[in-house]
Design a protein around this motif. Structure first.
Motif, PDB file in Angstrom:
ATOM      1  N   SER A  11       0.851  -1.189   0.000  1.00  0.00           N
ATOM      2  CA  SER A  11       0.000   0.000   0.000  1.00  0.00           C
ATOM      3  C   SER A  11       0.885   1.238   0.000  1.00  0.00           C
ATOM      4  CB  SER A  11      -0.854  -0.050   1.267  1.00  0.00           C
ATOM      5  OG  SER A  11      -1.592   1.113   1.391  1.00  0.00           O
ATOM      6  N   GLY A 136     -13.020  -3.420   2.033  1.00  0.00           N
ATOM      7  CA  GLY A 136     -13.717  -2.587   1.050  1.00  0.00           C
ATOM      8  C   GLY A 136     -15.116  -3.059   0.702  1.00  0.00           C
ATOM      9  N   LYS A 187      -5.209   3.662   4.064  1.00  0.00           N
ATOM     10  CA  LYS A 187      -6.638   3.619   3.726  1.00  0.00           C
ATOM     11  C   LYS A 187      -6.902   4.309   2.378  1.00  0.00           C
ATOM     12  CE  LYS A 187      -7.936   1.343   7.349  1.00  0.00           C
ATOM     13  NZ  LYS A 187      -6.645   1.044   7.971  1.00  0.00           N
ATOM     14  N   ASN A 188      -8.135   4.127   1.841  1.00  0.00           N
ATOM     15  CA  ASN A 188      -8.434   4.667   0.503  1.00  0.00           C
ATOM     16  C   ASN A 188      -8.149   6.156   0.432  1.00  0.00           C
ATOM     17  OD1 ASN A 188      -9.386   2.076   0.217  1.00  0.00           O
ATOM     18  ND2 ASN A 188     -11.121   2.672  -1.051  1.00  0.00           N
ATOM     19  N   THR A 252     -10.693   6.089  -6.256  1.00  0.00           N
ATOM     20  CA  THR A 252     -11.539   4.891  -6.315  1.00  0.00           C
ATOM     21  C   THR A 252     -11.480   4.256  -7.700  1.00  0.00           C
ATOM     22  OG1 THR A 252     -12.972   5.957  -4.703  1.00  0.00           O
ATOM     23  CG2 THR A 252     -13.874   4.028  -5.803  1.00  0.00           C
ATOM     24  N   ARG A 255      -8.431   2.179  -7.989  1.00  0.00           N
ATOM     25  CA  ARG A 255      -8.530   0.903  -7.265  1.00  0.00           C
ATOM     26  C   ARG A 255      -9.387  -0.096  -8.047  1.00  0.00           C
ATOM     27  NH1 ARG A 255      -6.885   0.662  -2.072  1.00  0.00           N
ATOM     28  NH2 ARG A 255      -5.849   2.562  -1.394  1.00  0.00           N
ATOM     29  N   SER A 284     -15.243  -0.901  -2.429  1.00  0.00           N
ATOM     30  CA  SER A 284     -14.285   0.207  -2.608  1.00  0.00           C
ATOM     31  C   SER A 284     -12.844  -0.313  -2.693  1.00  0.00           C
ATOM     32  CB  SER A 284     -14.437   1.242  -1.495  1.00  0.00           C
ATOM     33  OG  SER A 284     -14.132   0.650  -0.264  1.00  0.00           O
ATOM     34  N   TRP A 286     -10.440  -1.716  -0.776  1.00  0.00           N
ATOM     35  CA  TRP A 286      -9.331  -1.232   0.055  1.00  0.00           C
ATOM     36  C   TRP A 286      -8.081  -2.072  -0.225  1.00  0.00           C
ATOM     37  CZ3 TRP A 286      -7.639  -3.298   5.232  1.00  0.00           C
ATOM     38  CH2 TRP A 286      -6.524  -2.580   5.680  1.00  0.00           C
ATOM     39  N   TYR A 349      -3.013   0.027  -4.667  1.00  0.00           N
ATOM     40  CA  TYR A 349      -2.904   1.468  -4.423  1.00  0.00           C
ATOM     41  C   TYR A 349      -2.959   2.244  -5.728  1.00  0.00           C
ATOM     42  CZ  TYR A 349       2.107   0.350  -5.067  1.00  0.00           C
ATOM     43  OH  TYR A 349       3.309  -0.122  -5.530  1.00  0.00           O
TER      44      TYR A 349
END
Ligand SMILES: Cc1ncc(COP(=O)(O)O)c(C=O)c1O
Length: 372
Positions: A11, A136, A187-188, A252, A255, A284, A286, A349
Motif C-alpha cells: 500500500s 472494502g 486507507k483509501n 476509487t 482501485r 471500494s 481497500w 494502491y
C-alpha cells in the motif's frame, strides 16, 4: 534481495501537489492544532460524501469506534457482537468500555459478518452490533438492521476500510446509528492518522463533539460536567483530508482498475480467487484479498516469504480475533477459522501500474507452485 531490485509495497498513499498545498496552507495559517477551517470543511464534505448528515473528525479510527459505542449507550458488562475476522481495533474499542466483544462468523462469499449467524449470538446482555465492511466490501446492512430492530439493538458500522462502498446504491456511513472511518496512511483516503464518526442523529453528533474535547461546557470555560477525552484531529490532517476527498473519485477509479486487472489475470486460476462482490453491493477495494482454497497456514506463510523474495509485499488475512490470547475463544466461527489461513492481501494502491499488477500475478502464480 538484490540491491536496487524493485519492491512493490502492499500500500502507498497518493500524495500530490494538492495535499502539499492544502497542508502547507494549514501550517502557514498557524492554525495547526484542532481549530481551523479545514476541520469543519472535512467533516461537512466527508459526511456528505458518505450520505450522512453529520461528521465528527477524530484522531484515529479506533477512538471513533470507542466514542461511537459510548454515545450509543454501551456500558461495562454489555455484550457487543462483532465479526471474528477484522482488524483488532474493532474488539479493542469494545474492551475500552469494559464491554464484552462476542464473536460471530463471516459470510465466506464477501468475508463480512454473516447475518444468518447473528441471532445465535444474541443474549439478554447484548446491546450493539458492529458490522465491519471488510477489505472494502460492505456488510449486508439491510438484513443486519432488520435483526437489530427486531431485538432492540444499536448498530455501529465499522467502515474504516470501505470509504464510498455502497449497499443498494447508498454509501456506507449512514446505515447504522453511527459509522466510523479510519484515515490511516494505507486507507483509501488518508490524513496520516485520523478518523471520523458519521451519523444522521443530531443529538449523537453533538455528544461526539462534546466528548472529543474533554466534555467542556460550551458556556462555561474549563467546566467539565462529565469525563471526556482529547480525541481531536488537527487542522493539518484535515487539510490533507480535504485534498484527498477532492480526489476520491480518481482514487476509487484507480482501485477499480487495479482490481479489474487482478481479476482478469486470476479468474481462471484453479486455486486463487479474489474479492467477491455481493449483487447488492459496490466494493471500494481497500485491499485485494486473494484466497487460495485448501492451503495451510504454514504454506501461506511460505507463500508470503516467496513473494517477498521476488519483490512483492503482501499480508496475511487478519487472525480470528477470538484466537488472540486476551480474547475469548469460540468454536462458533468455522468459516473465519478456515478462511483466515487461506488468505493474503496483495498490493492495492493508486499508483500501482498495470504492468506491476501483472508482475504481482505472475509472481503469485509462481510462488504457489513452490509451496506445494
Ligand atoms: C476494520 C478496522 N477497524 C478499525 C481500524 C482502526 O483504525 P485506526 O488505525 O485509524 O485506529 C482499522 C484500521 O486501521 C480497521 O481496519
Amino acid at each position: 534481495m538484490e540491491l536496487n531490485k524493485k519492491f512493490i509495497p502492499i500500500s502507498k498513499p497518493s500524495i500530490t501537489e494538492k495535499e502539499i498545498a492544502y497542508g502547507s496552507d494549514a501550517i502557514r495559517s498557524t492554525w495547526i492544532s484542532s481549530l481551523g477551517k479545514y476541520i469543519d470543511e472535512f467533516e461537512r464534505k466527508f459526511a456528505e460524501f458518505s450520505d450522512a448528515k453529520f461528521g465528527v473528525a477524530l484522531m484515529n479510527g479506533t477512538v471513533a469506534i470507542q466514542l461511537a459505542l459510548e454515545v450509543c449507550g454501551v456500558k461495562a458488562g454489555d455484550e457487543v457482537i462483532v465479526p471474528d475476522l477484522s482488524f483488532v481495533a474493532t474488539a479493542n474499542a469494545v474492551l475500552y468500555l469494559n464491554a464484552i466483544p462476542v464473536f460471530t462468523d463471516i459470510d465466506p462469499f464477501n468475508l463480512c459478518m454473516d447475518p444468518d449467524r447473528i441471532e445465535a449470538a444474541i443474549t439478554p446482555k447484548t446491546k450493539a452490533i458492529i458490522p465491519v465492511h471488510l477489505y472494502g466490501h460492505p456488510a449486508d446492512m439491510v438484513r443486519i438492521n432488520e435483526i437489530a430492530e427486531k431485538h432492540g439493538l444499536v448498530v455501529i458500522e465499522d467502515a474504516a476500510e470501505a470509504h464510498g462502498a455502497t449497499v443498494n446504491g447508498r454509501k456506507v456511513g449512514s446505515w447504522g446509528r453511527c459509522a466510523t472511518f479510519s484515515f490511516y496512511g494505507n486507507k483509501n483516503i488518508t490524513t496520516g492518522e485520523g478518523g471520523m464518526i458519521t451519523t444522521n442523529d443530531e443529538h449523537l453528533y453533538q455528544r461526539c463533539r462534546f466528548l472529543r474535547d474533554h466534555a467542556m461546557s460550551p458556556t462555561k470555560r474549563y467546566w467539565h460536567p462529565e469525563k471526556g477525552y482529547n480525541f481531536r484531529m488537527t487542522n493539518i490532517q484535515a487539510a490533507i483530508g480535504v485534498a484527498q476527498l477532492e480526489r476520491i473519485k480518481e482514487i476509487t477509479a484507480s482501485r477499480n482498475r487495479v482490481f479489474n486487472i487482478y481479476q482478469k489475470r486470476l479468474k481462471n486460476h484453479p486455486v486463487i480467487s479474489i474479492n467477491n462482490t455481493s449483487p447488492w453491493a459496490t466494493n471500494s477495494f481497500w485491499l485485494i484479498a486473494a484466497r487460495m482454497k485448501g492451503i495451510t497456514e504454514e504454506q501461506r506463510d511460505r507463500l508470503i516469504g516467496f513473494l517477498k523474495e521476488d519483490g512483492v509485499d503482501s499480508r496475511p488475512f487478519f487472525y480470528p480475533m477470538s484466537d488472540l490470547p486476551y480474547l475469548t475463544k469460540t468454536d462458533k466461527t468455522p468459516a473465519t477459522h478456515q478462511i483466515y489461513k487461506e488468505g493474503i492481501n496483495l498490493p492495492t494502491y493508486f499508483d500501482l501500474t498495470d504492468s506491476e499488477v501483472d508482475f504481482v500475478c505472475d509472481t503469485l502464480i509462481r510462488a504457489l507452485e513452490k509451496i506445494k
